[in-house]
Write a protein that holds these residues in place. Structure first.
Motif, short mmCIF file in Angstrom:
data_model
loop_
_atom_site.label_atom_id
_atom_site.label_comp_id
_atom_site.label_asym_id
_atom_site.label_seq_id
_atom_site.Cartn_x
_atom_site.Cartn_y
_atom_site.Cartn_z
N CYS A 141 5.23 -3.36 -12.69
CA CYS A 141 6.08 -2.36 -13.48
C CYS A 141 6.76 -1.05 -12.58
O CYS A 141 7.68 -0.49 -12.75
CB CYS A 141 5.45 -1.71 -14.68
N PRO A 142 5.82 -0.52 -11.63
CA PRO A 142 6.17 0.56 -10.94
C PRO A 142 7.38 0.23 -9.83
O PRO A 142 8.22 1.08 -9.80
CB PRO A 142 4.88 1.07 -10.14
N GLU A 143 7.43 -1.01 -9.60
CA GLU A 143 8.54 -1.56 -8.76
C GLU A 143 9.90 -1.67 -9.91
O GLU A 143 11.04 -1.24 -9.10
CB GLU A 143 8.41 -2.82 -8.28
N VAL A 144 9.90 -1.98 -11.08
CA VAL A 144 10.89 -1.78 -12.01
C VAL A 144 11.26 -0.61 -12.12
O VAL A 144 12.45 -0.19 -12.36
CB VAL A 144 10.33 -2.54 -13.41
N ALA A 145 10.40 0.27 -12.33
CA ALA A 145 10.79 1.71 -12.43
C ALA A 145 11.60 2.27 -11.09
O ALA A 145 12.52 3.06 -11.22
CB ALA A 145 9.59 2.74 -12.61
N ARG A 146 11.07 2.07 -9.90
CA ARG A 146 11.69 2.32 -8.73
C ARG A 146 13.13 1.72 -8.73
O ARG A 146 13.88 2.51 -8.13
CB ARG A 146 10.82 2.02 -7.50
N ARG A 147 13.29 0.74 -9.16
CA ARG A 147 14.58 -0.04 -8.85
C ARG A 147 15.66 0.50 -10.14
O ARG A 147 16.77 0.40 -9.95
CB ARG A 147 14.42 -1.76 -9.10
N ARG A 148 14.70 0.78 -11.01
CA ARG A 148 15.64 1.19 -12.33
C ARG A 148 16.42 0.04 -12.98
O ARG A 148 17.66 0.26 -13.73
CB ARG A 148 16.53 2.26 -12.04
N SER A 149 15.65 -1.13 -12.83
CA SER A 149 16.63 -2.30 -13.04
C SER A 149 15.57 -3.48 -13.27
O SER A 149 14.53 -3.28 -12.98
CB SER A 149 17.73 -2.81 -12.24
N ALA A 150 15.93 -4.38 -14.23
CA ALA A 150 14.81 -5.51 -14.72
C ALA A 150 14.48 -6.25 -13.33
O ALA A 150 15.20 -6.42 -12.39
CB ALA A 150 15.46 -6.50 -15.79
N LEU A 151 13.10 -6.59 -13.46
CA LEU A 151 12.71 -7.66 -12.47
C LEU A 151 11.99 -8.79 -13.02
O LEU A 151 11.16 -8.76 -13.97
CB LEU A 151 11.49 -6.82 -11.57
N VAL A 152 12.51 -9.95 -12.53
CA VAL A 152 12.05 -11.53 -13.25
C VAL A 152 11.42 -12.07 -11.93
O VAL A 152 12.11 -12.31 -10.98
CB VAL A 152 13.22 -12.04 -13.96
#
Length: 171
Positions: free
Chosen positions: A81-92
């Motif tokens: 989830c921290p990567e999702v926050a950093r990217r500001r987009s969904a991660l699948v």
């Protein structure tokens, strides 16, 4: 994988969390997590809010079974989830082991995560947290689009709920 802790906008995020009533775990958000867990056919789903650490204000986790239980918080540099926050987009990640960058993760090893999907909860251009689900089995790459659509639709439902409850009307 270690992601830098989520620190930018910490004060503004704290103000928004308070204004939106996101200050403690919430049974209604637990219900969202349970629905997501069922829709994704996985044992774990969360509505994750970022404060001084990650807090699961909505949590679906197996009870009374042989699977590991998950607490309601963890460090800001753990999980995906921290990567999702950093990217500001969904991660699948239909299979977390396909991409070496995501294969090594303390949380993945702790509860046996093999698949992940998460989307950011963004309000007034601030990432408040994420909505995510994790599975203990890898999925075929062909399921990626369906996983993305599912996580985005649940993220939108959670944001709508948060906004309605707080009396917030988008501009």
């Amino acid at each position: 994988m270690t992601t830098p802790a989520i620190q930018p906008d910490h004060e503004r995020r704290a103000e928004l969390l308070h204004a939106l009533g996101l200050t403690a775990p919430d049974p209604k958000l637990d219900e969202f997590a349970v629905r997501l867990s069922l829709a994704a056919a996985v044992p774990y789903a969360m509505v994750n809010i970022f404060g001084t650490h990650q807090q699961f204000f909505g949590l679906a986790t197996p009870r009374g079974g042989e699977l590991p239980t998950v607490g309601r918080s963890m460090p800001l540099d753990h999980g995906y989830c921290p990567e999702v926050a950093r990217r500001r987009s969904a991660l699948v990640l239909p299979s977390v082991y396909v991409a070496p960058r995501f294969a090594s993760n303390p949380v993945a090893d702790q509860i046996g995560i093999r698949s992940y999907a998460g989307a950011p909860l963004i309000h007034e251009d601030i990432v408040l947290g994420t909505v995510c689900f994790v599975g203990r089995e890898s999925r075929p790459r062909s399921e990626g689009r369906a996983m993305l659509a599912l996580i985005k639709s649940h993220r939108n439902r959670v944001l709508d709920f948060i906004h309605r409850r707080a009396g917030y009307l988008p501009r």
